[in-house]
Design a protein around this motif. Structure first.
Motif, PDB file in Angstrom:
ATOM      1  N   ALA A  48      22.223  53.377 -20.305  1.00  0.00           N
ATOM      2  CA  ALA A  48      22.054  52.444 -21.425  1.00  0.00           C
ATOM      3  C   ALA A  48      22.820  52.920 -22.652  1.00  0.00           C
ATOM      4  O   ALA A  48      23.307  52.119 -23.443  1.00  0.00           O
ATOM      5  N   THR A  49      22.939  54.220 -22.800  1.00  0.00           N
ATOM      6  CA  THR A  49      23.710  54.778 -23.912  1.00  0.00           C
ATOM      7  C   THR A  49      25.204  54.651 -23.652  1.00  0.00           C
ATOM      8  O   THR A  49      25.972  54.312 -24.545  1.00  0.00           O
ATOM      9  N   ALA A  50      25.618  54.896 -22.412  1.00  0.00           N
ATOM     10  CA  ALA A  50      27.038  54.827 -22.058  1.00  0.00           C
ATOM     11  C   ALA A  50      27.559  53.395 -22.057  1.00  0.00           C
ATOM     12  O   ALA A  50      28.750  53.175 -22.272  1.00  0.00           O
ATOM     13  N   ALA A  51      26.680  52.428 -21.822  1.00  0.00           N
ATOM     14  CA  ALA A  51      27.096  51.021 -21.722  1.00  0.00           C
ATOM     15  C   ALA A  51      26.185  50.158 -22.583  1.00  0.00           C
ATOM     16  O   ALA A  51      25.405  49.357 -22.082  1.00  0.00           O
ATOM     17  N   ARG A  52      26.290  50.309 -23.877  1.00  0.00           N
ATOM     18  CA  ARG A  52      25.389  49.593 -24.792  1.00  0.00           C
ATOM     19  C   ARG A  52      25.580  48.080 -24.744  1.00  0.00           C
ATOM     20  O   ARG A  52      24.716  47.344 -25.193  1.00  0.00           O
ATOM     21  N   ASN A  53      26.689  47.605 -24.194  1.00  0.00           N
ATOM     22  CA  ASN A  53      26.933  46.166 -24.088  1.00  0.00           C
ATOM     23  C   ASN A  53      26.342  45.562 -22.813  1.00  0.00           C
ATOM     24  O   ASN A  53      26.470  44.375 -22.568  1.00  0.00           O
ATOM     25  N   ARG A  54      25.686  46.372 -21.987  1.00  0.00           N
ATOM     26  CA  ARG A  54      25.082  45.894 -20.736  1.00  0.00           C
ATOM     27  C   ARG A  54      23.577  46.112 -20.770  1.00  0.00           C
ATOM     28  O   ARG A  54      23.103  47.071 -21.349  1.00  0.00           O
ATOM     29  N   LYS A  55      22.855  45.245 -20.081  1.00  0.00           N
ATOM     30  CA  LYS A  55      21.439  45.489 -19.855  1.00  0.00           C
ATOM     31  C   LYS A  55      21.315  46.491 -18.716  1.00  0.00           C
ATOM     32  O   LYS A  55      22.001  46.385 -17.706  1.00  0.00           O
ATOM     33  N   VAL A  56      20.455  47.462 -18.893  1.00  0.00           N
ATOM     34  CA  VAL A  56      20.169  48.442 -17.854  1.00  0.00           C
ATOM     35  C   VAL A  56      18.717  48.235 -17.448  1.00  0.00           C
ATOM     36  O   VAL A  56      17.798  48.471 -18.234  1.00  0.00           O
ATOM     37  N   TRP A  57      18.509  47.743 -16.237  1.00  0.00           N
ATOM     38  CA  TRP A  57      17.180  47.472 -15.706  1.00  0.00           C
ATOM     39  C   TRP A  57      16.686  48.725 -14.987  1.00  0.00           C
ATOM     40  O   TRP A  57      17.335  49.218 -14.070  1.00  0.00           O
ATOM     41  N   ALA A  58      15.560  49.257 -15.420  1.00  0.00           N
ATOM     42  CA  ALA A  58      14.973  50.464 -14.834  1.00  0.00           C
ATOM     43  C   ALA A  58      13.739  50.041 -14.037  1.00  0.00           C
ATOM     44  O   ALA A  58      12.671  49.806 -14.599  1.00  0.00           O
ATOM     45  N   LEU A  59      13.904  49.916 -12.744  1.00  0.00           N
ATOM     46  CA  LEU A  59      12.826  49.468 -11.859  1.00  0.00           C
ATOM     47  C   LEU A  59      12.041  50.680 -11.373  1.00  0.00           C
ATOM     48  O   LEU A  59      12.616  51.603 -10.794  1.00  0.00           O
ATOM     49  N   GLU A  60      10.740  50.695 -11.624  1.00  0.00           N
ATOM     50  CA  GLU A  60       9.915  51.868 -11.313  1.00  0.00           C
ATOM     51  C   GLU A  60       8.526  51.421 -10.861  1.00  0.00           C
ATOM     52  O   GLU A  60       7.889  50.599 -11.517  1.00  0.00           O
ATOM     53  N   PRO A  61       8.031  51.948  -9.715  1.00  0.00           N
ATOM     54  CA  PRO A  61       6.720  51.541  -9.211  1.00  0.00           C
ATOM     55  C   PRO A  61       5.526  52.203  -9.914  1.00  0.00           C
ATOM     56  O   PRO A  61       4.418  51.716  -9.795  1.00  0.00           O
ATOM     57  N   VAL A  62       5.737  53.270 -10.641  1.00  0.00           N
ATOM     58  CA  VAL A  62       4.622  53.967 -11.297  1.00  0.00           C
ATOM     59  C   VAL A  62       4.510  53.456 -12.739  1.00  0.00           C
ATOM     60  O   VAL A  62       5.392  53.691 -13.574  1.00  0.00           O
TER      61      VAL A  62
END
Length: 103
Positions: A48-62
């Motif tokens: 997310a820091t390296a690509a601030r122009n993109r959404k970074v979706w963090a999928l996590e089950p916990v």
């Protein structure tokens, strides 16, 4: 270079340094990044820091890990989107009894 909040994690260095470089140079097609199994969100934060122009979706089950990402990283990185969920090899729904919070 990402700030101290999101330093390059110390695992899978070669692969993720290459991916981060590709994101940073701006020649990749538009789109989002998906970190499936984000755990505590260190890689998602870095991307997310390296690509601030993109959404970074963090999928996590916990769920507690998702809340950690929301409280620790999202205030500085509005393009980071933690989600409570998981991926699998079969199309089915699994009910953990937990309900995802709104994004």
């Amino acid at each position: 270079m990402p700030p101290a909040l999101c330093p390059l994690p110390n695992s899978e260095l070669l692969l993720n340094t290459i991916v981060s470089g590709l994101l940073s140079e701006g020649r990749m097609p538009a789109g989002s990044v998906l970190d499936a199994g984000a755990h505590m969100g260190r890689w998602a934060c870095y991307y997310a820091t390296a690509a601030r122009n993109r959404k970074v979706w963090a999928l996590e089950p916990v769920a507690t890990n998702v809340e950690h990402m929301r409280s620790y990283y999202v205030p500085s990185l509005p393009n980071l989107r933690p989600m409570h969920g998981a991926l699998g090899s079969e199309a089915k729904t699994v009910d953990s009894g937990l309900r995802p919070a709104g994004i």
